[in-house]
Enzyme design. Sequence first.
Site, PDB file in Angstrom:
ATOM      1  N   MET A  85       0.536  -0.290  10.021  1.00 20.23           N
ATOM      2  CA  MET A  85      -0.065  -1.341   9.191  1.00 20.23           C
ATOM      3  C   MET A  85      -1.166  -2.168   9.861  1.00 20.23           C
ATOM      4  SD  MET A  85       1.075  -0.956   6.334  1.00 20.23           S
ATOM      5  CE  MET A  85       2.365  -0.260   5.365  1.00 20.23           C
ATOM      6  N   HIS A  90      -3.494   8.174   3.082  1.00 20.69           N
ATOM      7  CA  HIS A  90      -3.555   7.050   2.146  1.00 20.69           C
ATOM      8  C   HIS A  90      -3.024   7.533   0.794  1.00 20.69           C
ATOM      9  CE1 HIS A  90      -4.944   3.305   0.407  1.00 20.69           C
ATOM     10  NE2 HIS A  90      -5.450   3.992  -0.594  1.00 20.69           N
ATOM     11  N   ASP A 147      -9.892   2.675   5.614  1.00 18.41           N
ATOM     12  CA  ASP A 147      -9.940   3.786   4.639  1.00 18.41           C
ATOM     13  C   ASP A 147     -11.344   4.351   4.423  1.00 18.41           C
ATOM     14  OD1 ASP A 147      -7.194   3.502   4.261  1.00 18.41           O
ATOM     15  OD2 ASP A 147      -7.409   2.221   2.509  1.00 18.41           O
ATOM     16  N   GLY A 173       9.046   5.516   8.580  1.00 17.08           N
ATOM     17  CA  GLY A 173       8.690   6.758   9.246  1.00 17.08           C
ATOM     18  C   GLY A 173       8.908   8.017   8.430  1.00 17.08           C
ATOM     19  N   GLU A 204     -13.417   0.659   9.996  1.00 16.71           N
ATOM     20  CA  GLU A 204     -13.433   0.157   8.620  1.00 16.71           C
ATOM     21  C   GLU A 204     -12.287   0.805   7.848  1.00 16.71           C
ATOM     22  OE1 GLU A 204     -16.276   0.127   4.668  1.00 16.71           O
ATOM     23  OE2 GLU A 204     -17.155   0.725   6.575  1.00 16.71           O
TER      24      GLU A 204
END
Length: 210
Positions: free
Chosen positions: A94, A113, A154, A15, A152
Amino acid sequence: MNNTKNVVVLASGGGTNLQALIDAEHRGELGCGKISCVIASKADAYALTRAKENGIKTRTLIRKDYNDVELYSQDMLKLLIEEKADIIVYAGFMTILGECVCDAYPNKMVNVHPALIPSFCGKGYYGLRVHEEALKKGVKVSGATVHFVTAECDAGPIILQKAVEVLDGDTPETLQRRIMEQAEWKLLPKAVQLLCDEKIVVENGKTYIK
């Protein structure tokens, strides 16, 4: 009139990105956004502790209890509706949720990302693997990208990006840390603020900041 937007954060681990959001909210930097709930996919996620220490409601929806991502996504959607989520933030979460969630919250879900998309992204690119591949390729800059979440991995419209220099002698761990500190922890709160304050327009798969 109450313009407050409920920001629900999804987390799976430590976190640190959640902490960046909490700190930004404390500084008054989330615009009209308020972190109203943290939902973790693991019972021992330290993100839950961070939330509790800051008086934020927590819930868990344990990913390994489900064989099927679609069923998990449907139950997650129920939780998000219960929590009256306006904005959803992936903070080290995740699981790629199914279309039922993405369709319910178009351009309302964001992820950070740890690379400059479209480099080093997509299925399997998470955690240290992203930085291992960047170093293997010998890139001179890497960085972070905040983007909208779609079904989809990223692939959603890019909101903000920041480049971070790759240094000689970097390891995946040192590069990961520098990208977090210099890019992720700055970009994610900024993107959430822009989204909460309705400053992002999406046209033809591209974003424009008003």
